[in-house]
Design an enzyme around this catalytic site. Sequence first.
Site, PDB file in Angstrom:
ATOM      1  N   ASP A  48       0.921  -1.167  -0.078  1.00 32.90           N
ATOM      2  CA  ASP A  48      -0.163  -0.115   0.160  1.00 32.90           C
ATOM      3  C   ASP A  48       0.906   1.017   0.016  1.00 32.90           C
ATOM      4  O   ASP A  48       0.466   2.443  -0.193  1.00 32.90           O
ATOM      5  CB  ASP A  48      -0.871  -0.047   1.019  1.00 32.90           C
ATOM      6  N   SER A  49       2.236   0.962   0.040  1.00 29.51           N
ATOM      7  CA  SER A  49       3.306   2.139  -0.113  1.00 29.51           C
ATOM      8  C   SER A  49       3.194   2.658  -1.372  1.00 29.51           C
ATOM      9  O   SER A  49       3.458   3.940  -1.981  1.00 29.51           O
ATOM     10  CB  SER A  49       4.522   1.695   0.333  1.00 29.51           C
ATOM     11  N   ASP A  87      -0.752  -6.086  -0.166  1.00 29.12           N
ATOM     12  CA  ASP A  87      -1.280  -5.362   1.097  1.00 29.12           C
ATOM     13  C   ASP A  87      -2.837  -5.440   1.054  1.00 29.12           C
ATOM     14  O   ASP A  87      -3.231  -4.934   0.058  1.00 29.12           O
ATOM     15  CB  ASP A  87      -0.684  -4.202   1.346  1.00 29.12           C
ATOM     16  N   LYS A 117      -1.092  -9.468   2.843  1.00 29.27           N
ATOM     17  CA  LYS A 117      -0.297  -8.848   4.179  1.00 29.27           C
ATOM     18  C   LYS A 117      -1.369  -8.101   4.868  1.00 29.27           C
ATOM     19  O   LYS A 117      -2.184  -7.236   4.243  1.00 29.27           O
ATOM     20  CB  LYS A 117       0.885  -8.354   3.946  1.00 29.27           C
ATOM     21  N   GLU A 119      -1.857  -5.555   8.557  1.00 25.95           N
ATOM     22  CA  GLU A 119      -1.172  -4.982   9.331  1.00 25.95           C
ATOM     23  C   GLU A 119      -1.779  -5.094  10.677  1.00 25.95           C
ATOM     24  O   GLU A 119      -3.036  -5.010  11.066  1.00 25.95           O
ATOM     25  CB  GLU A 119      -1.182  -3.405   9.205  1.00 25.95           C
ATOM     26  N   GLU A 186       8.786  -4.002  11.115  1.00 28.66           N
ATOM     27  CA  GLU A 186       8.929  -2.463  10.736  1.00 28.66           C
ATOM     28  C   GLU A 186       9.407  -1.594  11.767  1.00 28.66           C
ATOM     29  O   GLU A 186       8.516  -1.565  12.824  1.00 28.66           O
ATOM     30  CB  GLU A 186       7.916  -2.021   9.812  1.00 28.66           C
TER      31      GLU A 186
HETATM   32  O1  KIV Z   1       3.513  -1.193   1.789  1.00 28.10           O
HETATM   33  C1  KIV Z   1       4.708  -1.225   1.975  1.00 28.10           C
HETATM   34  O2  KIV Z   1       5.729  -0.902   1.063  1.00 28.10           O
HETATM   35  C2  KIV Z   1       5.071  -2.185   3.125  1.00 28.10           C
HETATM   36  C3  KIV Z   1       6.529  -2.416   3.502  1.00 28.10           C
HETATM   37  C4  KIV Z   1       7.013  -1.170   3.993  1.00 28.10           C
HETATM   38  C5  KIV Z   1       6.758  -3.656   4.269  1.00 28.10           C
HETATM   39  O3  KIV Z   1       4.189  -2.497   3.727  1.00 28.10           O
END
Ligand code: KIV
Length: 288
Positions: A48-49, A87, A117, A119, A186
Site C-alpha cells: 500500500d506504499s 497488502d 499482508k 497490519e 517494521e
Molecule cells: O507497503 C509497503 O511497502 C510495506 C513495506 C514497508 C513492508 O508494507
Amino acid sequence: MVQKQKADILKFKEMKRQGKKITMVTAYDFAMMSQVDKSDIDMILVGDSGAMTMMGYETTVQIDLETMLVFCKAVANAGKHTFMVADMPFMTYEIGPEKAMINAARIIREGRMDALKLEGGERIAGTVAALVRSGIPVMGHIGLTPQSAAQLGGFKVQGKSIESAKQIVKDALALERAGAFAITLEAIPSPVAKIITETVQVPTIGIGAGNNCDGQVLVIHDLLGLFDRFTPKFVKRYANLGQDMQNALNTYAREVRDGVFPDKEHSFNMSQDLVEQLQAELQKEGIL
Ligand code: KIV
C-alpha cells in the site's frame, strides 16, 4: 541466465530453518515487475506504499481496494517466477473477518496474488486465522504499521520501551498462532527483532529491524533512487535511477531540439522513385 524457481510458503519456512535469507521488494506495475521477476529476489509485495510512491499521497491510507487491484493485476501479468504478496488496504479488513474474506477473495482471484499482508498483531489475529482457514496464505506486519501511523504519532520507531517491546513480541506470537506464514517487522530495535526471530517458527522479514531477521524487504523506489520526498534511516540506495532518468530525458530533449533524433536508423524510408511518383500524382490530382 538460469531461470529462478518460484518459491512458496514451505520453501520460506525451510529457508529459515537453513539460515538462508529471504529477499523481498515492493512492486506495483508491469515494467518494474518484469525486471524483478528476472532478478534473484524471492518474493514481492504489492504494497500500500504504492499510495505514496505511485500516486504521490502523503500516507498509505489513501489507497483503496480498486486501485490496489489495478496494481496487482499489472504485477501479476509479469510475475511468473516470484512469490507475490499484496497488502490489504486500510479498512478492507478491520471491519471483521467476513468483510475481510470478501475483499481478500478479490485480491487473490482478480489480482492473482499468492498471499496477503495485514497490519496488526493480537487485535487482528482472529481475522488472520479466518483467512488462513479459508486457504489464503497471510503475512503479518507489526512494529511500525503505517496504516495506523496517525495513532502511533507518525512514522516512528516502535518497541523502544519494555512495555511496547513486550506487546510486539505478544503480537508476533498471536500471528504465529493464527497461522501467518511470515511476519514483517517494521522499524523496531534490532534486539527486539532478534528475540522475535528466535522465538517464532515462521520467517520474519525486516524493514528497519536490523540484521537478525530471516529476510529483508525494501520499497523498490527507495532502493533504486526513484523516491526523494524523504528517505528513512533504514533505506539503503543501490542505484540512482532518478538521476539516470533525468540524464536520459535531457539527452532526448536536446537531440530532438538539435535535429539529431530521429536519425536514419530510427526512421522508415521510401525509394526516391516512389517519392517522385507520389509527388507527381498529388500534383496531378490537385492535392498539392
Ligand atoms: O507497503 C509497503 O511497502 C510495506 C513495506 C514497508 C513492508 O508494507
